[in-house]
Enzyme design. Sequence first.
Site, mmCIF file in Angstrom:
data_model
loop_
_atom_site.group_PDB
_atom_site.id
_atom_site.type_symbol
_atom_site.label_atom_id
_atom_site.label_comp_id
_atom_site.label_asym_id
_atom_site.label_seq_id
_atom_site.Cartn_x
_atom_site.Cartn_y
_atom_site.Cartn_z
ATOM 1 N N GLU A 77 0.816 -1.204 0.000
ATOM 2 C CA GLU A 77 0.000 0.000 0.000
ATOM 3 C C GLU A 77 0.860 1.268 0.000
ATOM 4 O O GLU A 77 0.530 2.238 -0.662
ATOM 5 C CB GLU A 77 -0.889 -0.030 1.242
ATOM 6 N N ASP A 78 1.944 1.238 0.773
ATOM 7 C CA ASP A 78 2.681 2.486 1.040
ATOM 8 C C ASP A 78 4.014 2.634 0.315
ATOM 9 O O ASP A 78 4.684 3.639 0.462
ATOM 10 C CB ASP A 78 2.953 2.619 2.553
#
Length: 479
Positions: A77-78
């Site tokens: 996600e990051d």
Amino acid sequence: MNKLSIKELLQVVGEYNPDELAKVQKAYDYADNLHDGQFRQSGEPYISHPLNVAYILAEMHADGDTLCAALLHDTLEDTDITKEDISYLFGKNVANLVDGVTKISKLNFSSKKDQILANTRKIITGITEDVRIIMIKLADRLHNMRTLQFKTPFKQQENALETMEIYVPLAYYIGAYRIKSELEDLSLQYLKADTYHRLEEKKQKLEATNEPYLKEMLAKIQTMLNERNIPNEIKIRTKNIYGIYKRLCAGHKLSDIHDLFSLKIMVDEIEKCYLTLYLIHSKYHPINDKFKDYISNPKTNMYQSLHTTVFGPNDRLIQTQIRTFEMDRIASFGLATYWDIMEGNAREIMQQDLKDKYQFFKSLVEINAVFGDNQDFVNQVKNELFSDKIYVYTSKGDIVELPKGATPIDFAYKIHTDIGNTMVGAIVNEEYAPIDYKLKNKDRVRIITDDLSFGPRKEWLDKVVTTRARKKIREFERR
Ligand code: MN
């Protein structure tokens, strides 16, 4: 809380799974590098979050793949890496787990609400693919709730509410009581701060006044068990604050909560649980209607224990919970205990057990298949699975879990499609009952069938609440 380091994680893992240490260290180094320069709102380097999540799971003796996935759980996600990268470095299993806990990307949705619904669905249905996805999500949520003070008041409310609506029921269903009660208390702290602190203070006072009596009783029971050479361990346990809050909301007085204080008595064998019960009852008078045998009748989340409330020292009501050491592990961690009991193919055993023994699982699979729209799916799960439930007996004494408002028709289809399809009537507690009778806790239900019946009628659709019954009635109509 003190700052956690990779050393401490490796130490815990080394105690039960030394073979996986190198892999866990590798996952940590990889994630640490990827999250480099990212910080949490607390000001700590971002890696402290995945590290804590892995630590929570290591305390539950999670397997190596789960620990690696926990360390890597926010990288997709990051950061810039892909599922393929993780698969190449750590194997397909770890990649699937990380993918399972990763939120669905924002880009596909027209509104924030749609995205939240899709993510909620992904979390809930994760359990049908691999129950470890839920365990990582629960640990993730637990650490986020533990550090919620750094978020804005709006975020705090939003997270606390979502925790109560989604994560607490999931933790209950897999029997992970330790996580469930901590999540409940953390949520209440943000949702009703005043109430929480008032109850916390009262609880502490009561604990202080009751401690001598509990200790006295503990010592006496311990002596009785030791005299008979029964290996044992006894702990004092107080109800969590949310549990007290719920009782008060239901109209009870604090002084009337019979299980506010408990002695948790652990022995080595099932037979000795019953012997212990006898010893306690011969010394302290029990309250007859507070006795529960969850050993012979386990809860639908596999919780097992004997509960009995007795008149303790100084006429105080004290509950005792008697169980084996293994039952106690299951009571704390639920399904996750299999990591400990069976090594190797624990994942397969967990997934199979979930299908065979946990009643909510079939319902969840069915709801997932019937409701295409994410909003409908989430609503149905909340109404049918995550809200109040009732527990009724079959004529053989098996316990069936149903949503509140369920009727004998829901019951019949839950037992078997043919029973639903040939149902002509119902007997509840030895008396004829209308087929749309609303079942109550502890009802004994027997379905009358007739092979020559005309089958379910269309009106039955208005008399059922479960997805399964509705689906089966529609399927019969189409034939
Ligand atoms: Mn996270």
